[in-house]
Design a protein around this motif. Structure first.
Motif, PDB file in Angstrom:
ATOM      1  N   LEU A  93       1.249 -10.114  -6.569  1.00 23.54           N
ATOM      2  CA  LEU A  93       1.890  -8.905  -6.045  1.00 23.54           C
ATOM      3  C   LEU A  93       1.603  -7.778  -7.039  1.00 23.54           C
ATOM      4  O   LEU A  93       2.436  -7.459  -7.895  1.00 23.54           O
ATOM      5  CB  LEU A  93       3.394  -9.142  -5.895  1.00 23.54           C
ATOM      6  N   PRO A  94       0.399  -7.159  -6.955  1.00 24.19           N
ATOM      7  CA  PRO A  94      -0.029  -6.207  -7.990  1.00 24.19           C
ATOM      8  C   PRO A  94       0.398  -4.763  -7.744  1.00 24.19           C
ATOM      9  O   PRO A  94      -0.253  -3.839  -8.241  1.00 24.19           O
ATOM     10  CB  PRO A  94      -1.555  -6.343  -7.910  1.00 24.19           C
ATOM     11  N   SER A  95       1.487  -4.528  -7.032  1.00 25.47           N
ATOM     12  CA  SER A  95       1.876  -3.191  -6.595  1.00 25.47           C
ATOM     13  C   SER A  95       2.161  -2.242  -7.752  1.00 25.47           C
ATOM     14  O   SER A  95       2.723  -2.637  -8.779  1.00 25.47           O
ATOM     15  CB  SER A  95       3.119  -3.284  -5.708  1.00 25.47           C
ATOM     16  N   ARG A  96       1.802  -0.961  -7.550  1.00 19.42           N
ATOM     17  CA  ARG A  96       2.171   0.088  -8.490  1.00 19.42           C
ATOM     18  C   ARG A  96       3.640   0.503  -8.304  1.00 19.42           C
ATOM     19  O   ARG A  96       4.319   0.856  -9.259  1.00 19.42           O
ATOM     20  CB  ARG A  96       1.281   1.310  -8.291  1.00 19.42           C
ATOM     21  N   PHE A  97       4.101   0.518  -7.052  1.00 18.07           N
ATOM     22  CA  PHE A  97       5.513   0.742  -6.747  1.00 18.07           C
ATOM     23  C   PHE A  97       5.814  -0.018  -5.476  1.00 18.07           C
ATOM     24  O   PHE A  97       4.924  -0.334  -4.687  1.00 18.07           O
ATOM     25  CB  PHE A  97       5.848   2.242  -6.620  1.00 18.07           C
ATOM     26  N   GLU A  98       7.077  -0.346  -5.285  1.00 17.55           N
ATOM     27  CA  GLU A  98       7.431  -1.250  -4.196  1.00 17.55           C
ATOM     28  C   GLU A  98       8.731  -0.846  -3.531  1.00 17.55           C
ATOM     29  O   GLU A  98       9.464   0.017  -4.021  1.00 17.55           O
ATOM     30  CB  GLU A  98       7.556  -2.693  -4.704  1.00 17.55           C
ATOM     31  N   ALA A  99       9.001  -1.527  -2.428  1.00 15.62           N
ATOM     32  CA  ALA A  99      10.288  -1.415  -1.750  1.00 15.62           C
ATOM     33  C   ALA A  99      11.091  -2.655  -2.142  1.00 15.62           C
ATOM     34  O   ALA A  99      11.320  -2.910  -3.314  1.00 15.62           O
ATOM     35  CB  ALA A  99      10.064  -1.328  -0.246  1.00 15.62           C
ATOM     36  N   SER A 100      11.522  -3.405  -1.168  1.00 11.09           N
ATOM     37  CA  SER A 100      12.183  -4.689  -1.413  1.00 11.09           C
ATOM     38  C   SER A 100      11.380  -5.714  -0.629  1.00 11.09           C
ATOM     39  O   SER A 100      11.739  -6.067   0.496  1.00 11.09           O
ATOM     40  CB  SER A 100      13.643  -4.634  -0.941  1.00 11.09           C
ATOM     41  N   PRO A 101      10.245  -6.176  -1.182  1.00  9.99           N
ATOM     42  CA  PRO A 101       9.252  -6.899  -0.383  1.00  9.99           C
ATOM     43  C   PRO A 101       9.746  -8.248   0.134  1.00  9.99           C
ATOM     44  O   PRO A 101      10.143  -9.125  -0.638  1.00  9.99           O
ATOM     45  CB  PRO A 101       8.081  -7.077  -1.359  1.00  9.99           C
TER      46      PRO A 101
ATOM     47  N   ALA B 218      -8.578  -7.014 -12.392  1.00 11.01           N
ATOM     48  CA  ALA B 218      -8.042  -8.156 -13.144  1.00 11.01           C
ATOM     49  C   ALA B 218      -8.786  -9.448 -12.823  1.00 11.01           C
ATOM     50  O   ALA B 218      -8.951 -10.313 -13.684  1.00 11.01           O
ATOM     51  CB  ALA B 218      -6.557  -8.318 -12.841  1.00 11.01           C
ATOM     52  N   LEU B 219      -9.248  -9.575 -11.568  1.00  8.70           N
ATOM     53  CA  LEU B 219      -9.949 -10.801 -11.164  1.00  8.70           C
ATOM     54  C   LEU B 219     -11.370 -10.875 -11.705  1.00  8.70           C
ATOM     55  O   LEU B 219     -11.888 -11.974 -11.949  1.00  8.70           O
ATOM     56  CB  LEU B 219      -9.985 -10.892  -9.639  1.00  8.70           C
ATOM     57  N   GLU B 220     -12.007  -9.734 -11.894  1.00 10.04           N
ATOM     58  CA  GLU B 220     -13.433  -9.738 -12.245  1.00 10.04           C
ATOM     59  C   GLU B 220     -13.767 -10.638 -13.430  1.00 10.04           C
ATOM     60  O   GLU B 220     -14.681 -11.471 -13.333  1.00 10.04           O
ATOM     61  CB  GLU B 220     -13.918  -8.306 -12.503  1.00 10.04           C
ATOM     62  N   PRO B 221     -13.048 -10.560 -14.564  1.00 10.88           N
ATOM     63  CA  PRO B 221     -13.447 -11.395 -15.706  1.00 10.88           C
ATOM     64  C   PRO B 221     -13.012 -12.853 -15.614  1.00 10.88           C
ATOM     65  O   PRO B 221     -13.474 -13.671 -16.411  1.00 10.88           O
ATOM     66  CB  PRO B 221     -12.758 -10.702 -16.893  1.00 10.88           C
ATOM     67  N   VAL B 222     -12.143 -13.189 -14.658  1.00 15.85           N
ATOM     68  CA  VAL B 222     -11.604 -14.552 -14.631  1.00 15.85           C
ATOM     69  C   VAL B 222     -11.902 -15.315 -13.342  1.00 15.85           C
ATOM     70  O   VAL B 222     -11.657 -16.517 -13.270  1.00 15.85           O
ATOM     71  CB  VAL B 222     -10.072 -14.548 -14.853  1.00 15.85           C
ATOM     72  N   ALA B 223     -12.423 -14.623 -12.333  1.00 14.47           N
ATOM     73  CA  ALA B 223     -12.584 -15.261 -11.027  1.00 14.47           C
ATOM     74  C   ALA B 223     -13.441 -16.522 -11.100  1.00 14.47           C
ATOM     75  O   ALA B 223     -13.145 -17.529 -10.441  1.00 14.47           O
ATOM     76  CB  ALA B 223     -13.181 -14.272 -10.031  1.00 14.47           C
ATOM     77  N   ALA B 224     -14.495 -16.500 -11.901  1.00 11.29           N
ATOM     78  CA  ALA B 224     -15.389 -17.658 -11.978  1.00 11.29           C
ATOM     79  C   ALA B 224     -14.710 -18.865 -12.623  1.00 11.29           C
ATOM     80  O   ALA B 224     -15.102 -20.004 -12.369  1.00 11.29           O
ATOM     81  CB  ALA B 224     -16.654 -17.288 -12.760  1.00 11.29           C
ATOM     82  N   GLN B 225     -13.671 -18.626 -13.449  1.00 10.47           N
ATOM     83  CA  GLN B 225     -12.983 -19.727 -14.120  1.00 10.47           C
ATOM     84  C   GLN B 225     -11.783 -20.242 -13.325  1.00 10.47           C
ATOM     85  O   GLN B 225     -11.260 -21.314 -13.631  1.00 10.47           O
ATOM     86  CB  GLN B 225     -12.494 -19.286 -15.511  1.00 10.47           C
ATOM     87  N   LEU B 226     -11.350 -19.503 -12.330  1.00  7.67           N
ATOM     88  CA  LEU B 226     -10.203 -19.942 -11.553  1.00  7.67           C
ATOM     89  C   LEU B 226     -10.547 -21.206 -10.764  1.00  7.67           C
ATOM     90  O   LEU B 226     -11.632 -21.300 -10.188  1.00  7.67           O
ATOM     91  CB  LEU B 226      -9.755 -18.852 -10.578  1.00  7.67           C
ATOM     92  N   PRO B 227      -9.632 -22.173 -10.716  1.00 12.17           N
ATOM     93  CA  PRO B 227      -9.912 -23.384  -9.939  1.00 12.17           C
ATOM     94  C   PRO B 227      -9.792 -23.186  -8.430  1.00 12.17           C
ATOM     95  O   PRO B 227     -10.088 -24.101  -7.670  1.00 12.17           O
ATOM     96  CB  PRO B 227      -8.855 -24.368 -10.439  1.00 12.17           C
ATOM     97  N   TRP B 228      -9.343 -21.986  -7.995  1.00 17.35           N
ATOM     98  CA  TRP B 228      -9.162 -21.740  -6.561  1.00 17.35           C
ATOM     99  C   TRP B 228      -9.825 -20.414  -6.188  1.00 17.35           C
ATOM    100  O   TRP B 228      -9.919 -19.503  -6.999  1.00 17.35           O
ATOM    101  CB  TRP B 228      -7.679 -21.639  -6.194  1.00 17.35           C
ATOM    102  N   PRO B 229     -10.236 -20.269  -4.938  1.00 12.13           N
ATOM    103  CA  PRO B 229     -10.646 -18.959  -4.434  1.00 12.13           C
ATOM    104  C   PRO B 229      -9.406 -18.093  -4.189  1.00 12.13           C
ATOM    105  O   PRO B 229      -8.270 -18.570  -4.275  1.00 12.13           O
ATOM    106  CB  PRO B 229     -11.358 -19.297  -3.123  1.00 12.13           C
ATOM    107  N   VAL B 230      -9.635 -16.830  -3.868  1.00 14.23           N
ATOM    108  CA  VAL B 230      -8.549 -15.890  -3.601  1.00 14.23           C
ATOM    109  C   VAL B 230      -8.599 -15.502  -2.124  1.00 14.23           C
ATOM    110  O   VAL B 230      -9.659 -15.171  -1.597  1.00 14.23           O
ATOM    111  CB  VAL B 230      -8.665 -14.628  -4.485  1.00 14.23           C
ATOM    112  N   VAL B 231      -7.440 -15.547  -1.474  1.00 13.86           N
ATOM    113  CA  VAL B 231      -7.329 -15.127  -0.077  1.00 13.86           C
ATOM    114  C   VAL B 231      -6.482 -13.857  -0.031  1.00 13.86           C
ATOM    115  O   VAL B 231      -5.363 -13.827  -0.560  1.00 13.86           O
ATOM    116  CB  VAL B 231      -6.687 -16.220   0.797  1.00 13.86           C
ATOM    117  N   VAL B 232      -7.019 -12.816   0.587  1.00 19.82           N
ATOM    118  CA  VAL B 232      -6.294 -11.562   0.789  1.00 19.82           C
ATOM    119  C   VAL B 232      -5.979 -11.469   2.272  1.00 19.82           C
ATOM    120  O   VAL B 232      -6.883 -11.333   3.104  1.00 19.82           O
ATOM    121  CB  VAL B 232      -7.113 -10.347   0.321  1.00 19.82           C
TER     122      VAL B 232
END
Length: 306
Positions: free
Chosen positions: A268-276, A206-220
């Protein structure tokens, strides 16, 4: 009263150390003021801590990595529960097949604590009938705690006679009352580095096509198994994100607080989750959250997530 919780994960586990372990510890340390409380956990090191905030931590099984460790832990629980020495056992259901049905191994009460049901997802991932083992195990229980209405429904499908109480996860009152010093300096992912469950491959795509246009970097921010960490780094290279995504590693305390204060939004790109728990933390920090419309998170108010 002698109370036992069981959960493969624990606060110091280098492979996980997730929100479920933190939630159990918070409950256990409060109960320890009036009761004898033990938490039975998986063994990840020969010298792992055995006490924390008045709570006894008892590792079982041989020292092992995260995948084998979970299997050894699940297989060792029936032997531990048969030894007795408790008045009430609360079993936090653990991947890949949740439970072997501990009530079958003792006459003492055992309650299923359901933060996640992973059998179906693990069947998709490994092609083994973990969902069938899970359903068979759940039929052994009379009482269960679910952290969401959605999980309560899934438990009742597996065992219609189950008495299920819904008790959501929570955060400390001081966090709710906090007025964070907000600054928008990055997009934040905060959680375990599990590419499959947490959807980190979906995030990279999801980030690949938009990362350059985002006004912020991404922290993982977070840690995972060596295999997942290597896979994530390869994904970032493959999607051309090495310069736009920073891996912060496991964070806690003031560093975690700062990352949340300086986030423009949480993903929060989870495929399935608990109660995060991180979702509740994000709300306390007044953060918008971008997530997938998965059933486990259907209770998130529309004004809080997109």
């Amino acid at each position: 009263m002698r109370l036992v919780f069981s959960n493969y994960d624990s606060p110091g586990n280098p492979y996980y150390g997730g929100g479920g372990a933190a939630a159990i510890h918070e409950v256990a340390r409060r109960l320890a003021a009036h009761h004898q409380v033990e938490v039975v956990v998986g063994r990840y090191a020969a010298d792992q801590p055995t006490a924390r905030d008045g709570v006894t931590y008892t590792p079982i099984g041989p020292v092992a990595g995260p995948k084998l460790g979970q299997l050894f832990f699940l297989l060792g629980l029936p032997l531990r529960v048969r030894r007795g020495g408790f008045d009430l056992w609360c079993e936090s259901l653990t991947p890949p097949f949740s439970t072997l049905g501990l009530p079958r191994f003792t006459a003492r009460p055992v309650v299923a604590l359901t933060q996640i049901l992973s059998g179906t997802a693990m069947r998709r991932k490994y092609g083994l009938p973990f969902d069938r083992i899970e359903r068979r195990g759940l039929r052994a229980y009379r009482h269960a705690i679910a952290t969401s209405v959605y999980l309560r429904g899934r438990l009742l499908v597996a065992n219609p006679d189950l008495n299920v109480s819904v008790i959501p996860n929570g955060v400390p009152g001081e966090l709710i009352r906090m007025e964070p010093a907000r600054a928008e300096r990055h997009v934040l992912y905060l959680g375990r580095l599990d590419v499959e469950q947490k959807g980190l491959d979906l995030l990279a795509a999801a980030l690949e096509p938009v990362a350059a246009q985002l006004p912020w970097p991404v922290v993982v921010a977070g840690a995972g198994t060596p295999r997942d960490e290597v896979r994530l780094r390869r994904l970032l290279v493959a999607h051309g994100l090495s310069e736009r995504v920073r891996l912060a590693g496991r964070v806690s305390g003031e560093h975690r607080h700062q990352l949340l204060c300086e986030a423009a939004l949480l993903v929060l790109p989870s495929r399935f989750e608990a109660s995060p728990l991180v979702l509740l933390e994000a709300f306390c920090y007044r953060l918008p959250v971008v997530l997938f419309a998965i059933p486990e998170l259907a209770e998130v108010p529309e004004t809080c997530g997109v």
